[in-house]
Motif scaffolding. Structure first.
Motif, PDB file in Angstrom:
ATOM      1  N   ALA A 352       0.833  -1.209   0.000  1.00 34.92           N
ATOM      2  CA  ALA A 352       0.000   0.000   0.000  1.00 34.92           C
ATOM      3  C   ALA A 352       0.863   1.252   0.000  1.00 34.92           C
ATOM      4  O   ALA A 352       0.578   2.224  -0.719  1.00 34.92           O
ATOM      5  N   TYR A 353       1.923   1.247   0.808  1.00 36.36           N
ATOM      6  CA  TYR A 353       2.841   2.387   0.841  1.00 36.36           C
ATOM      7  C   TYR A 353       3.472   2.616  -0.527  1.00 36.36           C
ATOM      8  O   TYR A 353       3.503   3.748  -1.044  1.00 36.36           O
ATOM      9  N   GLU A 354       3.961   1.545  -1.141  1.00 32.89           N
ATOM     10  CA  GLU A 354       4.638   1.683  -2.429  1.00 32.89           C
ATOM     11  C   GLU A 354       3.690   2.221  -3.507  1.00 32.89           C
ATOM     12  O   GLU A 354       4.051   3.123  -4.281  1.00 32.89           O
ATOM     13  N   LEU A 355       2.474   1.695  -3.550  1.00 37.28           N
ATOM     14  CA  LEU A 355       1.518   2.132  -4.565  1.00 37.28           C
ATOM     15  C   LEU A 355       1.101   3.588  -4.347  1.00 37.28           C
ATOM     16  O   LEU A 355       0.999   4.369  -5.297  1.00 37.28           O
ATOM     17  N   ALA A 356       0.831   3.942  -3.094  1.00 36.40           N
ATOM     18  CA  ALA A 356       0.417   5.320  -2.796  1.00 36.40           C
ATOM     19  C   ALA A 356       1.550   6.303  -3.067  1.00 36.40           C
ATOM     20  O   ALA A 356       1.336   7.401  -3.603  1.00 36.40           O
ATOM     21  N   ASP A 357       2.759   5.917  -2.704  1.00 34.15           N
ATOM     22  CA  ASP A 357       3.916   6.781  -2.970  1.00 34.15           C
ATOM     23  C   ASP A 357       4.105   6.963  -4.464  1.00 34.15           C
ATOM     24  O   ASP A 357       4.368   8.073  -4.943  1.00 34.15           O
ATOM     25  N   GLY A 358       3.952   5.890  -5.216  1.00 32.35           N
ATOM     26  CA  GLY A 358       4.107   5.981  -6.664  1.00 32.35           C
ATOM     27  C   GLY A 358       3.101   6.918  -7.305  1.00 32.35           C
ATOM     28  O   GLY A 358       3.392   7.537  -8.336  1.00 32.35           O
ATOM     29  N   LEU A 359       1.925   7.039  -6.699  1.00 33.74           N
ATOM     30  CA  LEU A 359       0.899   7.959  -7.205  1.00 33.74           C
ATOM     31  C   LEU A 359       1.130   9.404  -6.765  1.00 33.74           C
ATOM     32  O   LEU A 359       0.447  10.315  -7.241  1.00 33.74           O
ATOM     33  N   GLY A 360       2.077   9.609  -5.844  1.00 35.73           N
ATOM     34  CA  GLY A 360       2.339  10.958  -5.342  1.00 35.73           C
ATOM     35  C   GLY A 360       1.314  11.431  -4.336  1.00 35.73           C
ATOM     36  O   GLY A 360       1.081  12.642  -4.200  1.00 35.73           O
ATOM     37  N   PHE A 362       1.387  11.347  -1.039  1.00 35.71           N
ATOM     38  CA  PHE A 362       1.876  11.857   0.231  1.00 35.71           C
ATOM     39  C   PHE A 362       2.369  13.296   0.086  1.00 35.71           C
ATOM     40  O   PHE A 362       3.321  13.552  -0.663  1.00 35.71           O
ATOM     41  N   PRO A 363       1.746  14.255   0.784  1.00 30.42           N
ATOM     42  CA  PRO A 363       2.192  15.650   0.683  1.00 30.42           C
ATOM     43  C   PRO A 363       3.651  15.830   1.076  1.00 30.42           C
ATOM     44  O   PRO A 363       4.329  16.716   0.543  1.00 30.42           O
ATOM     45  N   ASP A 364       4.135  14.995   2.000  1.00 30.82           N
ATOM     46  CA  ASP A 364       5.523  15.041   2.434  1.00 30.82           C
ATOM     47  C   ASP A 364       6.095  13.632   2.295  1.00 30.82           C
ATOM     48  O   ASP A 364       6.030  12.828   3.224  1.00 30.82           O
ATOM     49  N   PRO A 365       6.658  13.293   1.128  1.00 27.03           N
ATOM     50  CA  PRO A 365       7.163  11.938   0.907  1.00 27.03           C
ATOM     51  C   PRO A 365       8.228  11.515   1.914  1.00 27.03           C
ATOM     52  O   PRO A 365       8.296  10.343   2.294  1.00 27.03           O
ATOM     53  N   GLU A 366       9.035  12.468   2.361  1.00 31.01           N
ATOM     54  CA  GLU A 366      10.088  12.127   3.315  1.00 31.01           C
ATOM     55  C   GLU A 366       9.496  11.714   4.658  1.00 31.01           C
ATOM     56  O   GLU A 366       9.948  10.752   5.286  1.00 31.01           O
TER      57      GLU A 366
END
Length: 383
Positions: A352-360, A362-366
């Motif tokens: 879930a983290y990987e897919l959501a991160d790939g979609l952008g 997260f307002p603060d990816p770090e």
């Protein structure tokens, strides 16, 4: 930076998080579709409660998340399945949620519709079920919100056949002050709703559902269909009386259902629009211009994430929704009412983290990466 994520086999693999979020901002109200996000509740992590205790809710964070959704033009579908109705949030907590959210909606000019059910009862007679529905309907109407008549576990357990559904829903629709949304939630979301509308045959159940609507078209604003069957929704949509909307609740096929075809389209009332809120809003604004291709280009890539979150047992999708809210900094902890944060596995969270991160998303990816590493460390995964 690299993060090591476990896959379904238990092996670790390296993943490079994206550095920049998708650039999304609030915008004008929608013109072509009515869109609701079913919203989750934020638990109070400091409350000394057990999974069997009444829910302890962080009201400030819960209402702040609703303001986030409203700021992007989305309506809020309140006290629904996504808010853990019957899975950690009892009727007393739901009633308080409805009152607080409706007041907040009025204060900020947000659109809200609220779930009306019978979760005061584990079981009961038809008269008791009717009174339970009436009590909840009164709370929603007094709060100034639109009512969503939810499927009832008690009615599913008590009804002897279609005539009992026709009686209960007919009574409620005759007394509703304003047009309501009827919600057909399939057993993949709640196994206790097997055989709703008086039959395990979905064609027969659909006929009963449509009979309820046809008898009261002026008091049915629309129907929310959550059966995860796109063709069945399309077929039902085409049989609705003029002026009755179809709100898709299909978290597997929503882009095509919202886009529609030459014979019509679905509006939306979706749990996946909780984590997708800003991106979904942007896509609908593109659709408002008539650009179906642009709409699909934005929303189609989100389906893999949605299907992952809603994979069987589908009823535990709320865990992934709240997990992503934590990673996106909409709440400061990953705790859920009823202890439901334990309902999914670490590999599920990692994907879930990987897919959501790939979609952008997260307002603060770090920050999302840091929080994901914190979770991994709690499971003994060294980075």
């Amino acid at each position: 930076m690299t993060i090591h994520l476990p896959d379904a086999s238990g092996r670790l693999r390296a993943y490079e998080p994206r550095r920049e979020p998708l650039a999304l901002t609030s915008g004008t109200p929608f013109t072509s579709r009515t869109v609701f996000s079913a919203a989750h509740v934020v638990a109070d992590p400091y409350a000394d409660v057990s999974p069997d205790s009444p829910a302890a809710v962080d009201w400030d964070a819960t209402l702040a998340f609703r303001r986030h959704l409203w700021s992007h033009g989305l309506g809020v579908a309140e006290a629904m399945d996504t808010a853990q109705r019957g899975m950690g949030l009892d009727w007393a907590g739901a009633a308080e949620l409805i009152r607080r959210s409706a007041a907040e909606a009025k204060a900020v000019g947000g659109r809200i519709a609220c779930g009306v059910g019978t979760d005061q009862l584990a079981a009961g007679s038809l008269e008791e079920i009717r009174k339970a529905y009436e009590e909840q309907l009164a709370v929603v109407e007094e709060a100034g919100a639109q009512a969503i008549l939810m499927a009832s576990r008690a009615l599913a357990a008590t009804a002897k056949g279609p005539e009992d559904y026709l009686e209960i829903y007919g009574h409620l629709l005759r007394q509703a002050a304003e047009p309501v949304v009827l919600h057909w939630l399939g057993p993949m979301f709640d196994p206790a709703l097997e055989g709703y509308w008086g039959s395990n045959d979905l064609d027969a159940a659909t006929d009963v559902f449509l009979e309820v609507i046809a008898a009261h078209p002026d008091t049915v604003d629309g129907v929310k269909i959550s059966l995860l069957d796109a063709q069945r929704e399309i077929d039902l949509r085409r049989r609705l009386p003029q002026g009755v909307r179809c709100y898709t609740g299909d978290d597997f096929n929503y882009p095509e259902l919202i886009a529609g075809d030459a014979q019509g389209f679905s509006h939306a009332l979706l749990g996946i629009f909780d984590p997708l809120g800003p991106l979904a809003a942007e896509a609908v604004r593109v659709l408002d211009t008539g650009d179906v291709k642009g709409f699909r280009e934005l929303l189609d890539p989100t389906v893999e994430l949605s299907r992952h979150l809603f994979q069987a047992p589908t009823r535990f999708y709320k865990t992934g929704v709240v997990f992503l809210a934590w990673l996106a900094s909409h709440q400061e902890h990953f705790t859920m009412v009823g202890g439901l944060q334990s309902a999914r596995s670490l590999p599920h969270f990692a994907k879930a983290y990987e897919l959501a991160d790939g979609l952008g998303l997260f307002p603060d990816p770090e920050l999302a990466e840091t929080r994901m590493k914190t979770l991994l460390s709690l499971y003994g995964v060294a980075q």
